[in-house]
Design an enzyme around this catalytic site. Structure first.
Site, short mmCIF file in Angstrom:
data_model
loop_
_atom_site.label_atom_id
_atom_site.label_comp_id
_atom_site.label_asym_id
_atom_site.label_seq_id
_atom_site.Cartn_x
_atom_site.Cartn_y
_atom_site.Cartn_z
N GLY A 31 0.81 -1.22 0.00
CA GLY A 31 0.00 0.00 0.00
C GLY A 31 0.84 1.27 0.00
O GLY A 31 2.01 1.24 -0.32
N HIS A 37 4.34 1.95 -8.06
CA HIS A 37 3.36 0.85 -7.98
C HIS A 37 2.42 0.88 -9.19
O HIS A 37 2.04 -0.16 -9.72
CB HIS A 37 2.50 0.99 -6.71
CG HIS A 37 3.25 0.84 -5.43
ND1 HIS A 37 3.46 1.88 -4.56
CD2 HIS A 37 3.84 -0.25 -4.87
CE1 HIS A 37 4.12 1.44 -3.51
NE2 HIS A 37 4.37 0.17 -3.66
N GLN A 61 7.83 -9.56 7.62
CA GLN A 61 9.06 -9.11 6.98
C GLN A 61 9.69 -7.89 7.67
O GLN A 61 10.66 -7.33 7.17
CB GLN A 61 8.82 -8.83 5.50
CG GLN A 61 7.96 -7.64 5.18
CD GLN A 61 7.60 -7.58 3.70
OE1 GLN A 61 6.79 -8.37 3.21
NE2 GLN A 61 8.22 -6.68 2.95
N LYS A 151 13.34 -2.02 -8.31
CA LYS A 151 13.97 -1.21 -7.25
C LYS A 151 14.40 -2.11 -6.09
O LYS A 151 15.45 -1.91 -5.49
CB LYS A 151 13.01 -0.14 -6.74
CG LYS A 151 13.61 0.58 -5.56
CD LYS A 151 12.75 1.68 -5.05
CE LYS A 151 13.28 2.13 -3.72
NZ LYS A 151 12.90 1.19 -2.65
N ASP A 152 13.57 -3.12 -5.79
CA ASP A 152 13.92 -4.10 -4.75
C ASP A 152 14.63 -5.26 -5.45
O ASP A 152 14.06 -6.34 -5.63
CB ASP A 152 12.66 -4.55 -4.02
CG ASP A 152 12.02 -3.39 -3.27
OD1 ASP A 152 12.67 -2.82 -2.40
OD2 ASP A 152 10.87 -3.04 -3.60
N GLN A 155 15.10 -8.53 -3.58
CA GLN A 155 13.78 -9.15 -3.39
C GLN A 155 13.34 -9.86 -4.67
O GLN A 155 12.84 -10.99 -4.64
CB GLN A 155 12.75 -8.09 -3.00
CG GLN A 155 11.31 -8.59 -3.02
CD GLN A 155 10.33 -7.60 -2.46
OE1 GLN A 155 10.23 -7.45 -1.26
NE2 GLN A 155 9.58 -6.91 -3.31
N SER A 188 7.73 4.27 -0.88
CA SER A 188 6.78 4.69 0.15
C SER A 188 7.52 5.35 1.30
O SER A 188 6.98 6.20 2.00
CB SER A 188 6.00 3.48 0.68
OG SER A 188 5.28 2.91 -0.37
O1 PAF Z 1 7.82 -5.04 -2.11
C1 PAF Z 1 6.88 -5.04 -1.26
O2 PAF Z 1 6.09 -4.12 -1.18
C2 PAF Z 1 6.74 -6.25 -0.33
O3 PAF Z 1 7.99 -6.74 0.06
C3 PAF Z 1 5.87 -7.36 -0.92
C4 PAF Z 1 6.47 -7.97 -2.17
C5 PAF Z 1 4.49 -6.82 -1.24
C6 PAF Z 1 5.70 -8.50 0.10
O4 PAF Z 1 5.10 -8.05 1.27
#
Ligand code: PAF
Length: 286
Positions: A31, A37, A61, A151-152, A155, A188
């Protein structure tokens, strides 16, 4: 556009889309949506007939001293933005819906190697939390395709390995980082910056760009470049967490013979931790 908060409602709606033969795209988010996004939603729209955006601030997390409680929750505003962006369905579950038995007793997914180092080293358990919730979201939505931001970077690498290793039937699309005009990556957490910190923040991108140019030109003294960048960030008022030049595929420290390189950076400005990355191709003289 509809918003649902329970798995039961989500499954009922998705079953009907599936019966109609629609391709389902998922954009997992926490969010507080920004243009970054919305670019993910646009990518999902191009790849699927139906776009589900999940909004869930995943407690698993966050570390004990991190910003779980203060993380901005802006559901109404997020819904308005998603509606305007052509999103189909919002899934905004409560923590109880996702973790009915609490976090401590919940199964966790560990993705070895790519989760180690960088953010994995300074945020222990973070990628376990991400891999677990992403696996659950994939099981809940059963998307054909899911979109994540580059960006991540780490991840995205963790999720790609998770999907490959567990043979999950979902296509992963990475979407390029969206930046403000001065180079700061949309995040964010930018909202936490004071006016003065916001003025300084683009130095992060400028630092990566300067290193990137030298790597492109063939420089191989990675430790020297990393140290120079660290000093530069400190002089500009940052408290660097890490700045590392890695092999873009393995995320291991880059070797002089590597050509696909990524600069990974995390640094604090005041209490705000910013992360960013830049990928470059190194010319190897023939
Ligand atoms: O990148 C994010 O916003 C979060 O790490 C995700 C992938 C929604 C998992 O909670």
């Amino acid at each position: 556009m509809r918003t649902v908060h329970t798995l039961k409602e989500l499954r009922a709606i998705l079953a009907s889309y599936r019966q109609q033969g629609k391709r389902i795209g998922l954009v997992p988010t926490m969010g507080n949506l920004h243009e970054g996004h919305l670019a993910l939603v646009e990518k999902a729209r191009q790849a699927a007939d139906v776009v589900v955006t999940s909004i869930f601030v995943n407690p698993m997390q966050f570390g004990a001293n991190e910003d779980l409680d203060s993380y901005p929750r802006t559901l109404q505003d997020d819904q308005d933005k998603l509606e305007a962006a052509g999103n189909t369905l919002v899934f905004a579950p409560s923590a109880n819906e996702v973790y009915p038995n609490g976090l401590a007793r919940h199964t966790k997914i560990t993705v070895p190697e790519v989760s180690e180092g960088h953010c994995g080293a300074t945020r222990p358990g973070h990628f376990e939390g991400v891999a677990t919730v992403v696996t659950m979201l994939f099981n809940m939505v059963q998307p054909d395709v899911a979109v994540f931001g580059e960006k991540d970077f780490q991840q995205l690498a963790v999720i790609r390995k998770l999907v490959a290793d567990l043979v999950m039937p979902v296509e992963i699309i990475g979407a390029p980082t969206v930046r403000d005009a001065d180079g700061l990556a949309k995040s964010s957490r930018n909202g936490y910056l004071s006016a003065e910190e916001r003025r300084l923040a683009p130095v992060l991108h400028q630092t990566m760009t300067a290193i990137g140019q030298r790597l492109t030109q063939g420089e191989t003294d990675h430790a020297g470049l990393e140290e120079e960048a660290r000093q530069g960030l400190m002089s500009a008022g940052f408290r660097p967490d890490y700045i590392t030049i890695v092999n873009s595929q393995t995320l291991k420290p880059a070797r002089p013979e590597d050509t696909e390189l990524t600069i990974l950076v995390a640094a604090f400005l005041g209490t705000t931790r910013l992360i960013d990355n830049l990928s470059v191709m190194r010319q190897i003289p023939t």
